[in-house]
Design a protein around this motif. Structure first.
Motif, PDB file in Angstrom:
ATOM      1  N   GLY A  89      60.445  59.974  81.120  1.00 17.42           N
ATOM      2  CA  GLY A  89      59.372  59.093  80.651  1.00 17.42           C
ATOM      3  C   GLY A  89      58.619  59.620  79.437  1.00 17.42           C
ATOM      4  O   GLY A  89      57.845  58.886  78.825  1.00 17.42           O
ATOM      5  N   ASN A  90      58.841  60.884  79.055  1.00 15.63           N
ATOM      6  CA  ASN A  90      58.215  61.380  77.827  1.00 15.63           C
ATOM      7  C   ASN A  90      58.812  60.688  76.612  1.00 15.63           C
ATOM      8  O   ASN A  90      59.943  60.210  76.665  1.00 15.63           O
ATOM      9  CB  ASN A  90      58.421  62.892  77.704  1.00 15.63           C
ATOM     10  N   MET A  91      58.028  60.661  75.529  1.00 10.98           N
ATOM     11  CA  MET A  91      58.480  59.968  74.313  1.00 10.98           C
ATOM     12  C   MET A  91      58.688  60.954  73.167  1.00 10.98           C
ATOM     13  O   MET A  91      57.899  61.889  73.012  1.00 10.98           O
ATOM     14  CB  MET A  91      57.390  58.987  73.859  1.00 10.98           C
ATOM     15  N   VAL A  92      59.711  60.683  72.383  1.00 14.13           N
ATOM     16  CA  VAL A  92      59.890  61.464  71.141  1.00 14.13           C
ATOM     17  C   VAL A  92      60.199  60.490  70.009  1.00 14.13           C
ATOM     18  O   VAL A  92      60.693  59.396  70.242  1.00 14.13           O
ATOM     19  CB  VAL A  92      61.046  62.493  71.225  1.00 14.13           C
ATOM     20  N   GLU A  93      59.907  60.926  68.790  1.00 10.76           N
ATOM     21  CA  GLU A  93      60.261  60.054  67.671  1.00 10.76           C
ATOM     22  C   GLU A  93      61.249  60.712  66.727  1.00 10.76           C
ATOM     23  O   GLU A  93      61.325  61.937  66.628  1.00 10.76           O
ATOM     24  CB  GLU A  93      59.028  59.542  66.935  1.00 10.76           C
ATOM     25  N   SER A  94      62.024  59.861  66.079  1.00  8.81           N
ATOM     26  CA  SER A  94      63.062  60.306  65.156  1.00  8.81           C
ATOM     27  C   SER A  94      63.086  59.318  64.002  1.00  8.81           C
ATOM     28  O   SER A  94      62.681  58.169  64.177  1.00  8.81           O
ATOM     29  CB  SER A  94      64.442  60.289  65.823  1.00  8.81           C
ATOM     30  N   VAL A  95      63.569  59.764  62.851  1.00  8.38           N
ATOM     31  CA  VAL A  95      63.570  58.893  61.678  1.00  8.38           C
ATOM     32  C   VAL A  95      64.955  58.867  61.048  1.00  8.38           C
ATOM     33  O   VAL A  95      65.637  59.904  61.011  1.00  8.38           O
ATOM     34  CB  VAL A  95      62.533  59.394  60.633  1.00  8.38           C
ATOM     35  N   TRP A  96      65.357  57.711  60.567  1.00  5.64           N
ATOM     36  CA  TRP A  96      66.632  57.549  59.859  1.00  5.64           C
ATOM     37  C   TRP A  96      66.332  57.187  58.409  1.00  5.64           C
ATOM     38  O   TRP A  96      65.543  56.276  58.158  1.00  5.64           O
ATOM     39  CB  TRP A  96      67.440  56.437  60.520  1.00  5.64           C
ATOM     40  N   MET A  97      66.923  57.930  57.492  1.00 10.00           N
ATOM     41  CA  MET A  97      66.685  57.664  56.074  1.00 10.00           C
ATOM     42  C   MET A  97      68.004  57.557  55.337  1.00 10.00           C
ATOM     43  O   MET A  97      68.917  58.345  55.586  1.00 10.00           O
ATOM     44  CB  MET A  97      65.858  58.800  55.451  1.00 10.00           C
ATOM     45  N   ARG A  98      68.081  56.587  54.433  1.00 12.93           N
ATOM     46  CA  ARG A  98      69.309  56.444  53.652  1.00 12.93           C
ATOM     47  C   ARG A  98      69.080  57.035  52.264  1.00 12.93           C
ATOM     48  O   ARG A  98      68.136  56.667  51.569  1.00 12.93           O
ATOM     49  CB  ARG A  98      69.674  54.962  53.531  1.00 12.93           C
ATOM     50  N   TYR A  99      69.918  58.005  51.924  1.00 12.75           N
ATOM     51  CA  TYR A  99      69.833  58.625  50.594  1.00 12.75           C
ATOM     52  C   TYR A  99      71.147  58.376  49.864  1.00 12.75           C
ATOM     53  O   TYR A  99      72.135  57.968  50.471  1.00 12.75           O
ATOM     54  CB  TYR A  99      69.642  60.143  50.725  1.00 12.75           C
ATOM     55  N   ARG A 100      71.143  58.682  48.570  1.00 11.75           N
ATOM     56  CA  ARG A 100      72.403  58.555  47.809  1.00 11.75           C
ATOM     57  C   ARG A 100      73.490  59.440  48.400  1.00 11.75           C
ATOM     58  O   ARG A 100      74.637  59.064  48.469  1.00 11.75           O
ATOM     59  CB  ARG A 100      72.184  58.935  46.341  1.00 11.75           C
ATOM     60  N   HIS A 101      73.089  60.638  48.871  1.00 12.18           N
ATOM     61  CA  HIS A 101      74.090  61.584  49.370  1.00 12.18           C
ATOM     62  C   HIS A 101      74.517  61.311  50.813  1.00 12.18           C
ATOM     63  O   HIS A 101      75.374  62.004  51.339  1.00 12.18           O
ATOM     64  CB  HIS A 101      73.581  63.026  49.216  1.00 12.18           C
ATOM     65  N   GLY A 102      73.933  60.315  51.462  1.00 12.75           N
ATOM     66  CA  GLY A 102      74.335  60.003  52.836  1.00 12.75           C
ATOM     67  C   GLY A 102      73.141  59.651  53.700  1.00 12.75           C
ATOM     68  O   GLY A 102      72.013  59.591  53.220  1.00 12.75           O
ATOM     69  N   ASN A 103      73.411  59.431  54.986  1.00 12.74           N
ATOM     70  CA  ASN A 103      72.333  59.062  55.907  1.00 12.74           C
ATOM     71  C   ASN A 103      71.820  60.300  56.627  1.00 12.74           C
ATOM     72  O   ASN A 103      72.600  61.115  57.113  1.00 12.74           O
ATOM     73  CB  ASN A 103      72.842  58.062  56.938  1.00 12.74           C
ATOM     74  N   SER A 104      70.513  60.382  56.698  1.00 17.02           N
ATOM     75  CA  SER A 104      69.889  61.569  57.265  1.00 17.02           C
ATOM     76  C   SER A 104      69.020  61.194  58.467  1.00 17.02           C
ATOM     77  O   SER A 104      68.337  60.166  58.442  1.00 17.02           O
ATOM     78  CB  SER A 104      69.034  62.203  56.161  1.00 17.02           C
ATOM     79  N   VAL A 105      69.071  62.023  59.499  1.00 17.67           N
ATOM     80  CA  VAL A 105      68.196  61.813  60.654  1.00 17.67           C
ATOM     81  C   VAL A 105      67.242  62.989  60.780  1.00 17.67           C
ATOM     82  O   VAL A 105      67.646  64.150  60.666  1.00 17.67           O
ATOM     83  CB  VAL A 105      69.008  61.629  61.960  1.00 17.67           C
ATOM     84  N   CYS A 106      65.984  62.682  61.011  1.00 12.04           N
ATOM     85  CA  CYS A 106      64.970  63.705  61.259  1.00 12.04           C
ATOM     86  C   CYS A 106      64.734  63.741  62.764  1.00 12.04           C
ATOM     87  O   CYS A 106      64.332  62.730  63.350  1.00 12.04           O
ATOM     88  CB  CYS A 106      63.700  63.315  60.509  1.00 12.04           C
ATOM     89  N   VAL A 107      65.041  64.862  63.404  1.00 13.45           N
ATOM     90  CA  VAL A 107      64.939  64.933  64.860  1.00 13.45           C
ATOM     91  C   VAL A 107      63.724  65.752  65.308  1.00 13.45           C
ATOM     92  O   VAL A 107      63.274  66.663  64.615  1.00 13.45           O
ATOM     93  CB  VAL A 107      66.219  65.515  65.539  1.00 13.45           C
ATOM     94  N   SER A 108      63.245  65.418  66.493  1.00 15.88           N
ATOM     95  CA  SER A 108      62.181  66.192  67.132  1.00 15.88           C
ATOM     96  C   SER A 108      62.816  67.267  68.007  1.00 15.88           C
ATOM     97  O   SER A 108      63.882  67.044  68.593  1.00 15.88           O
ATOM     98  CB  SER A 108      61.324  65.286  68.018  1.00 15.88           C
ATOM     99  N   SER A 109      62.165  68.429  68.092  1.00 14.18           N
ATOM    100  CA  SER A 109      62.707  69.511  68.906  1.00 14.18           C
ATOM    101  C   SER A 109      61.893  69.762  70.177  1.00 14.18           C
ATOM    102  O   SER A 109      62.337  70.475  71.075  1.00 14.18           O
ATOM    103  CB  SER A 109      62.784  70.803  68.075  1.00 14.18           C
TER     104      SER A 109
END
Ligand code: SAH
Length: 349
Positions: A89-109
């Motif tokens: 039930g805990n929540m975490v957030e992550s982000v998806w970004m599209r760049y020229r060099h590819g798709n990047s994900v920012c993850v929570s640790s």
């Protein structure tokens, strides 16, 4: 008996586990590919396993799966911000970004964080718990499945301090870059730390090719300490020394992150001190105009001030870029989506 979390196991460990269940080791290869290449969420989907084996696995272990709770998409640049529910039930957030060099994900640790940086929204609620390697991988897997596009880059810059969750973080990096799994090149993985020196030193000896980013934010000990409590434990000189050694052992250029806060750390003198501090290092400075957080009163410098700061650093021969802001229109700053969600649940908003 607690059911084993098989998404966090290395291929070798999965093999040993299957052997302990009386199965042939080659089964591990099949299951590993289902988990880490096809991103299966249940044993049901694993069509090349017998019914008996599926039952046995269901009893002995579990597959960590995150549930997408919310997703916001930026109308400006297509950036997507996800809020995932963990199984407890805990929540975490992550982000998806599209760049020229590819798709990047920012993850929570981690769910929450205990580092207490003054400008950061994730620090406000403190640490709830560490994430497992499987929970970190899941952020990447669910996002790749949702977007239908390959993720080629991962940055560990979401909520949490990766070096405060060292073993799970290391396992995550190894699993993510495993050629039998997601196979993301270690050169495309960046981990950001607030400066936990023993963690940096240990990481330098792991034989990895990932990029280390240090959240610097101030060029002098006193100022840094006023923004980042961790500096009381690991001083500026000590952390810079650890970064020099990281480069010496890995050959990987360090990135220094520097959030510019108007009137706090953006003067010409700050630029001069910063240049002096890192002079001669094989490094790169990433300037990030601070993302204003409701509970904090740090303000972004004007674009002119940001560009002056950059020019000042360049005069000293420092390699510097200004981070392009992504997803301005979607709960921008680190940890704000999760925080808004928690506040709403608690009836604060
Ligand atoms: N704990 C790690 C990684 C998480 S934060 C670390 O401290 O590096 C990722 C980056 O975002 C860090 O550089 C952090 O200092 C920065 N950050 C946090 N809150 C911010 C804000 N409101 N504006 C700009 N950068 C921020």
């Amino acid at each position: 008996m607690e059911r084993k979390d098989i998404k966090s196991l290395y291929n070798k460990e999965l093999e040993e586990f299957l052997v302990s269940l009386g199965e042939k080791p080659f089964r591990a290869r099949q299951i590993y590919a289902w988990l880490h290449v096809k991103h299966a969420v249940s044993f049901e989907e694993m069509t090349d396993l017998s019914k008996q084996l599926k039952e046995k696995l269901t009893n002995a272990c579990r597959i960590t799966v995150l549930k997408q709770e919310r997703m916001q998409r930026s109308k400006i640049d297509g950036t997507r911000k996800y809020l995932f529910a963990l199984e407890d039930g805990n929540m975490v957030e992550s982000v998806w970004m599209r760049y020229r060099h590819g798709n990047s994900v920012c993850v929570s640790s981690q769910a929450g964080c205990r580092m207490g940086c003054r400008f950061c929204a994730s620090a406000l609620g403190g640490l709830v718990r560490n994430l497992t390697a499987g929970e970190m991988l899941e952020q990447v897997y669910r996002i790749q499945e949702d977007t239908g596009e390959r993720v080629s880059h991962v940055v560990v810059m979401g909520t949490g301090e990766p070096l405060d969750n060292y073993d799970n973080f290391l396992r995550f990096v190894r699993l993510l870059s495993d050629e039998k799994g997601m196979n993301i090149s270690q050169r495309n993985i960046t981990a950001s730390t607030c400066g936990i020196v023993p963690g940096i030193r240990r990481l330098a000896e792991e034989g990895l090719q990932i990029t280390l980013a240090l959240s610097l934010h101030a060029p002098a000990q006193e100022k840094r300490l006023s923004l980042m409590p961790v500096a009381g434990k690991y001083g500026l000189q000590e952390v810079i020394e650890a970064c020099r050694d990281y480069f010496a052992s890995t050959g990987r250029r360090i990135t220094f992150e520097y959030s510019l806060m108007g009137g706090i750390n953006d003067s010409r003198e700050d630029a001069r001190q910063l240049a002096r501090l890192i002079q001669g290092m094989n490094c790169h400075v990433n300037l990030i105009p601070v993302n204003p957080v409701d509970e904090r009163d740090y303000a972004q410098p004007s674009p002119q001030q940001v560009s002056n700061f950059k020019n000042n650093l360049e005069k000293y021969g420092i390699n510097v870029t200004i981070r392009r802001e992504m997803g301005r229109d979607i709960d921008g700053a680190c940890g704000q989506l999760r925080k808004r969600y928690l506040d709403r649940e608690a009836g604060i908003l």
